[in-house]
Design a protein around this motif. Sequence first.
Motif, PDB file in Angstrom:
ATOM      1  N   SER A 141       2.351  -0.587  -0.030  1.00 32.00           N
ATOM      2  CA  SER A 141       2.774  -0.621  -1.431  1.00 32.00           C
ATOM      3  C   SER A 141       1.786  -1.373  -2.298  1.00 32.00           C
ATOM      4  CB  SER A 141       4.163  -1.254  -1.555  1.00 32.00           C
ATOM      5  OG  SER A 141       4.112  -2.655  -1.318  1.00 32.00           O
ATOM      6  N   LEU A 142       1.083  -2.330  -1.701  1.00 36.76           N
ATOM      7  CA  LEU A 142       0.114  -3.116  -2.461  1.00 36.76           C
ATOM      8  C   LEU A 142      -1.285  -2.516  -2.406  1.00 36.76           C
ATOM      9  CD1 LEU A 142       1.198  -6.728  -1.436  1.00 36.76           C
ATOM     10  CD2 LEU A 142       1.750  -5.497  -3.544  1.00 36.76           C
ATOM     11  N   SER A 143      -1.484  -1.535  -1.501  1.00 37.71           N
ATOM     12  CA  SER A 143      -2.787  -0.876  -1.352  1.00 37.71           C
ATOM     13  C   SER A 143      -3.886  -1.880  -1.070  1.00 37.71           C
ATOM     14  CB  SER A 143      -3.130  -0.066  -2.616  1.00 37.71           C
ATOM     15  OG  SER A 143      -2.144   0.899  -2.873  1.00 37.71           O
ATOM     16  N   GLY A 144      -3.571  -2.877  -0.269  1.00 39.98           N
ATOM     17  CA  GLY A 144      -4.554  -3.916   0.017  1.00 39.98           C
ATOM     18  C   GLY A 144      -5.362  -3.696   1.265  1.00 39.98           C
ATOM     19  N   SER A 145      -4.984  -2.709   2.066  1.00 38.77           N
ATOM     20  CA  SER A 145      -5.713  -2.433   3.298  1.00 38.77           C
ATOM     21  C   SER A 145      -6.024  -0.950   3.360  1.00 38.77           C
ATOM     22  CB  SER A 145      -4.879  -2.847   4.518  1.00 38.77           C
ATOM     23  OG  SER A 145      -4.571  -4.210   4.493  1.00 38.77           O
ATOM     24  N   ARG A 146      -7.036  -0.619   4.120  1.00 39.09           N
ATOM     25  CA  ARG A 146      -7.419   0.782   4.248  1.00 39.09           C
ATOM     26  C   ARG A 146      -6.322   1.568   4.949  1.00 39.09           C
ATOM     27  NH1 ARG A 146     -13.003   0.967   7.195  1.00 39.09           N
ATOM     28  NH2 ARG A 146     -12.509   3.182   7.045  1.00 39.09           N
ATOM     29  N   ALA A 147      -6.052   2.751   4.438  1.00 38.16           N
ATOM     30  CA  ALA A 147      -4.965   3.560   4.968  1.00 38.16           C
ATOM     31  C   ALA A 147      -5.185   3.906   6.435  1.00 38.16           C
ATOM     32  CB  ALA A 147      -4.825   4.838   4.140  1.00 38.16           C
ATOM     33  N   ASP A 148      -6.437   4.123   6.850  1.00 35.05           N
ATOM     34  CA  ASP A 148      -6.680   4.492   8.237  1.00 35.05           C
ATOM     35  C   ASP A 148      -6.354   3.335   9.170  1.00 35.05           C
ATOM     36  OD1 ASP A 148      -8.784   2.967   7.332  1.00 35.05           O
ATOM     37  OD2 ASP A 148     -10.351   4.154   8.277  1.00 35.05           O
ATOM     38  N   ALA A 149      -6.582   2.100   8.729  1.00 35.90           N
ATOM     39  CA  ALA A 149      -6.237   0.938   9.550  1.00 35.90           C
ATOM     40  C   ALA A 149      -4.725   0.811   9.677  1.00 35.90           C
ATOM     41  CB  ALA A 149      -6.830  -0.329   8.952  1.00 35.90           C
ATOM     42  N   LEU A 150      -4.007   1.023   8.573  1.00 36.44           N
ATOM     43  CA  LEU A 150      -2.553   0.916   8.610  1.00 36.44           C
ATOM     44  C   LEU A 150      -1.919   1.991   9.490  1.00 36.44           C
ATOM     45  CD1 LEU A 150      -1.828   0.160   4.851  1.00 36.44           C
ATOM     46  CD2 LEU A 150      -1.717  -1.444   6.767  1.00 36.44           C
TER      47      LEU A 150
END
Length: 245
Positions: A141-150
Amino acid sequence: MRPDADAWLRRFAPAPTAEVRLLVLPHAGGSASFYLPVSRALAPRVEVVTAQYPGRQDRHHERPLPTIAAIADELAEVVSGLDDLPLLVFGHSMGAVVGYELAQRRAPLRLFASGRRAPSRHRSETVHLRDDRGIIAELRSLSGSRADALANPEVMQMAMPAVRADYRAIETYRHGHDVPLDCPVTVFTGDADPQVTLEEARAWRDHTTAGFDMHILPGGHFFIVEQAPQVIQVMAAAASAVARA
Protein backbone atom coordinates in the motif's frame (compact mmCIF):
# COMPACT_ATOMS: atom_id res chain seq x y z
CA MET A 1 32.26 -1.53 23.34
CA ARG A 2 31.89 0.87 20.43
CA PRO A 3 29.83 -0.51 17.51
CA ASP A 4 31.76 -1.48 14.40
CA ALA A 5 31.51 1.47 12.02
CA ASP A 6 32.31 -0.77 9.04
CA ALA A 7 29.29 -2.91 9.90
CA TRP A 8 27.00 0.10 10.28
CA LEU A 9 28.03 2.36 7.41
CA ARG A 10 28.02 1.96 3.63
CA ARG A 11 29.88 4.22 1.21
CA PHE A 12 28.69 3.63 -2.35
CA ALA A 13 30.46 6.50 -4.13
CA PRO A 14 34.03 7.68 -3.46
CA ALA A 15 34.33 11.28 -2.30
CA PRO A 16 37.89 11.77 -1.02
CA THR A 17 37.78 15.54 -1.49
CA ALA A 18 34.36 16.08 0.12
CA GLU A 19 34.02 18.89 2.64
CA VAL A 20 30.68 17.72 4.06
CA ARG A 21 29.30 14.33 5.09
CA LEU A 22 25.65 13.23 4.86
CA LEU A 23 24.44 10.33 6.99
CA VAL A 24 21.36 8.64 5.50
CA LEU A 25 19.01 6.65 7.75
CA PRO A 26 16.66 4.18 5.99
CA HIS A 27 12.94 3.64 6.47
CA ALA A 28 11.32 0.66 8.23
CA GLY A 29 12.33 -2.51 6.44
CA GLY A 30 14.73 -0.50 4.30
CA SER A 31 18.38 -1.15 3.62
CA ALA A 32 21.37 0.95 2.70
CA SER A 33 21.33 0.00 -0.98
CA PHE A 34 17.95 1.70 -1.50
CA TYR A 35 19.77 5.03 -1.18
CA LEU A 36 22.65 4.28 -3.54
CA PRO A 37 21.37 6.90 -6.06
CA VAL A 38 21.71 9.61 -3.38
CA SER A 39 25.37 8.73 -2.93
CA ARG A 40 26.04 8.90 -6.64
CA ALA A 41 24.15 12.16 -7.09
CA LEU A 42 25.96 14.04 -4.31
CA ALA A 43 29.49 12.68 -4.85
CA PRO A 44 32.20 13.86 -4.97
CA ARG A 45 31.30 17.13 -3.21
CA VAL A 46 29.46 15.35 -0.40
CA GLU A 47 30.44 12.05 1.16
CA VAL A 48 27.26 10.06 1.68
CA VAL A 49 27.33 7.31 4.29
CA THR A 50 24.22 5.19 4.64
CA ALA A 51 23.34 3.26 7.76
CA GLN A 52 22.83 -0.48 7.47
CA TYR A 53 20.70 -1.55 10.40
CA PRO A 54 21.23 -5.04 11.88
CA GLY A 55 19.06 -7.80 10.45
CA ARG A 56 19.11 -6.99 6.73
CA GLN A 57 21.13 -7.75 3.61
CA ASP A 58 24.73 -8.51 4.65
CA ARG A 59 23.71 -8.12 8.33
CA HIS A 60 20.76 -10.53 8.08
CA HIS A 61 22.40 -12.92 10.56
CA GLU A 62 22.24 -10.27 13.30
CA ARG A 63 19.23 -9.69 15.53
CA PRO A 64 17.37 -6.44 14.70
CA LEU A 65 17.48 -3.81 17.42
CA PRO A 66 14.20 -3.63 19.34
CA THR A 67 13.67 0.12 19.79
CA ILE A 68 14.36 3.44 18.11
CA ALA A 69 16.39 4.43 21.17
CA ALA A 70 18.62 1.36 20.80
CA ILE A 71 19.28 2.17 17.14
CA ALA A 72 20.05 5.80 17.99
CA ASP A 73 22.35 4.81 20.85
CA GLU A 74 24.42 2.59 18.56
CA LEU A 75 24.52 5.22 15.81
CA ALA A 76 25.58 7.91 18.28
CA GLU A 77 28.66 5.83 19.08
CA VAL A 78 29.36 5.31 15.38
CA VAL A 79 28.91 9.01 14.62
CA SER A 80 31.39 9.92 17.35
CA GLY A 81 34.08 8.62 15.02
CA LEU A 82 32.93 10.83 12.13
CA ASP A 83 34.23 14.14 13.44
CA ASP A 84 36.59 14.93 10.56
CA LEU A 85 33.84 16.52 8.42
CA PRO A 86 30.71 18.57 9.16
CA LEU A 87 27.76 16.21 9.45
CA LEU A 88 24.25 16.46 8.01
CA VAL A 89 21.62 13.78 8.66
CA PHE A 90 18.78 12.63 6.39
CA GLY A 91 16.15 10.11 7.44
CA HIS A 92 13.01 8.93 5.68
CA SER A 93 9.94 7.63 7.55
CA MET A 94 11.29 5.62 10.51
CA GLY A 95 14.71 7.00 9.61
CA ALA A 96 13.48 10.53 10.34
CA VAL A 97 12.68 9.56 13.93
CA VAL A 98 16.00 7.73 14.25
CA GLY A 99 17.64 10.92 12.98
CA TYR A 100 15.79 13.00 15.53
CA GLU A 101 16.83 10.70 18.37
CA LEU A 102 20.40 10.69 17.07
CA ALA A 103 20.37 14.49 16.97
CA GLN A 104 19.27 14.51 20.62
CA ARG A 105 22.46 12.58 21.37
CA ARG A 106 24.91 14.13 18.90
CA ALA A 107 23.57 17.14 17.04
CA PRO A 108 24.39 17.39 13.33
CA LEU A 109 24.57 20.72 11.52
CA ARG A 110 21.14 20.02 10.00
CA LEU A 111 18.49 17.30 10.18
CA PHE A 112 16.49 16.44 7.07
CA ALA A 113 13.27 14.72 8.16
CA SER A 114 11.36 13.08 5.31
CA GLY A 115 8.02 11.31 5.14
CA ARG A 116 7.29 11.34 8.85
CA ARG A 117 5.11 13.31 11.21
CA ALA A 118 6.78 15.20 14.05
CA PRO A 119 7.97 12.97 16.91
CA SER A 120 5.41 14.45 19.29
CA ARG A 121 2.49 13.63 16.97
CA HIS A 122 1.45 10.10 17.91
CA ARG A 123 -0.87 7.75 16.03
CA SER A 124 -1.96 4.37 17.31
CA GLU A 125 -0.58 1.85 14.82
CA THR A 126 -0.33 -1.95 15.06
CA VAL A 127 1.12 -3.18 11.77
CA HIS A 128 3.78 -5.10 13.70
CA LEU A 129 1.03 -7.24 15.25
CA ARG A 130 -0.27 -8.44 11.88
CA ASP A 131 0.66 -11.75 10.30
CA ASP A 132 3.17 -11.78 7.45
CA ARG A 133 0.46 -11.28 4.83
CA GLY A 134 -0.80 -8.22 6.67
CA ILE A 135 2.64 -6.66 6.82
CA ILE A 136 3.25 -7.34 3.13
CA ALA A 137 -0.11 -5.73 2.34
CA GLU A 138 1.00 -2.64 4.23
CA LEU A 139 4.27 -2.52 2.28
CA ARG A 140 2.35 -2.82 -0.99
CA SER A 141 0.00 0.00 0.00
CA LEU A 142 2.93 2.32 0.62
CA SER A 143 4.80 1.23 -2.53
CA GLY A 144 8.04 1.31 -0.59
CA SER A 145 9.51 -1.94 -1.87
CA ARG A 146 9.91 -3.45 -5.29
CA ALA A 147 6.93 -5.52 -6.31
CA ASP A 148 9.09 -8.46 -7.40
CA ALA A 149 10.67 -8.65 -3.93
CA LEU A 150 7.27 -8.59 -2.24
CA ALA A 151 6.11 -11.41 -4.50
CA ASN A 152 9.16 -13.57 -3.76
CA PRO A 153 8.43 -15.81 -0.75
CA GLU A 154 12.10 -16.61 -0.12
CA VAL A 155 13.12 -12.95 -0.11
CA MET A 156 10.26 -11.97 2.17
CA GLN A 157 10.91 -14.87 4.55
CA MET A 158 14.46 -13.62 4.99
CA ALA A 159 13.43 -9.97 5.30
CA MET A 160 10.36 -10.37 7.52
CA PRO A 161 12.11 -10.46 10.94
CA ALA A 162 13.77 -7.10 10.27
CA VAL A 163 10.61 -5.59 8.75
CA ARG A 164 8.49 -6.66 11.71
CA ALA A 165 11.11 -5.46 14.20
CA ASP A 166 11.30 -2.06 12.52
CA TYR A 167 7.52 -1.67 12.58
CA ARG A 168 7.48 -2.66 16.24
CA ALA A 169 10.25 -0.15 17.02
CA ILE A 170 8.57 2.79 15.30
CA GLU A 171 5.01 1.95 16.36
CA THR A 172 5.97 1.64 20.03
CA TYR A 173 8.11 4.79 19.96
CA ARG A 174 7.00 7.60 22.24
CA HIS A 175 8.47 11.07 22.26
CA GLY A 176 10.04 11.92 25.60
CA HIS A 177 12.29 14.96 25.15
CA ASP A 178 11.54 18.31 26.75
CA VAL A 179 14.43 20.14 25.08
CA PRO A 180 14.18 20.96 21.36
CA LEU A 181 17.08 20.46 18.98
CA ASP A 182 19.61 23.23 18.48
CA CYS A 183 20.16 22.36 14.81
CA PRO A 184 17.94 23.44 11.90
CA VAL A 185 15.33 20.98 10.64
CA THR A 186 14.31 20.67 7.00
CA VAL A 187 11.17 18.63 6.35
CA PHE A 188 10.16 16.89 3.13
CA THR A 189 6.61 15.58 2.83
CA GLY A 190 4.40 14.16 0.11
CA ASP A 191 1.14 15.95 -0.55
CA ALA A 192 -0.73 12.62 -0.73
CA ASP A 193 1.08 10.71 2.01
CA PRO A 194 -1.53 8.74 3.99
CA GLN A 195 0.79 8.55 7.00
CA VAL A 196 1.55 12.27 7.36
CA THR A 197 -0.79 15.24 7.21
CA LEU A 198 0.65 18.64 6.38
CA GLU A 199 -0.15 19.79 9.91
CA GLU A 200 1.71 16.80 11.37
CA ALA A 201 4.70 17.57 9.14
CA ARG A 202 4.72 21.27 10.11
CA ALA A 203 4.79 20.25 13.76
CA TRP A 204 8.49 19.45 13.34
CA ARG A 205 9.06 23.19 13.81
CA ASP A 206 8.21 22.73 17.49
CA HIS A 207 11.24 20.45 17.86
CA THR A 208 13.97 22.93 17.02
CA THR A 209 15.11 26.38 18.09
CA ALA A 210 17.51 26.78 15.17
CA GLY A 211 15.37 27.21 12.07
CA PHE A 212 12.75 25.26 10.17
CA ASP A 213 11.68 24.89 6.56
CA MET A 214 9.37 22.49 4.77
CA HIS A 215 9.11 21.26 1.20
CA ILE A 216 5.77 19.81 0.04
CA LEU A 217 6.28 17.55 -2.97
CA PRO A 218 3.87 15.58 -5.17
CA GLY A 219 3.39 11.97 -4.17
CA GLY A 220 2.55 9.48 -1.47
CA HIS A 221 4.68 8.02 1.30
CA PHE A 222 7.58 7.22 -1.01
CA PHE A 223 7.50 10.49 -2.92
CA ILE A 224 11.30 10.52 -2.53
CA VAL A 225 11.59 8.03 -5.38
CA GLU A 226 9.84 10.18 -7.99
CA GLN A 227 10.95 13.47 -6.45
CA ALA A 228 14.56 12.43 -5.78
CA PRO A 229 16.07 15.25 -7.92
CA GLN A 230 14.24 17.93 -5.93
CA VAL A 231 15.15 16.37 -2.56
CA ILE A 232 18.79 15.97 -3.58
CA GLN A 233 18.91 19.55 -4.86
CA VAL A 234 17.82 20.89 -1.47
CA MET A 235 20.37 18.75 0.36
CA ALA A 236 23.13 19.71 -2.07
CA ALA A 237 22.40 23.41 -1.51
CA ALA A 238 22.55 22.95 2.26
CA ALA A 239 25.82 21.06 1.98
CA SER A 240 27.30 23.80 -0.21
CA ALA A 241 26.31 26.41 2.36
CA VAL A 242 28.04 24.42 5.09
CA ALA A 243 31.17 24.02 2.95
CA ARG A 244 31.30 27.76 2.25
CA ALA A 245 30.89 28.54 5.94
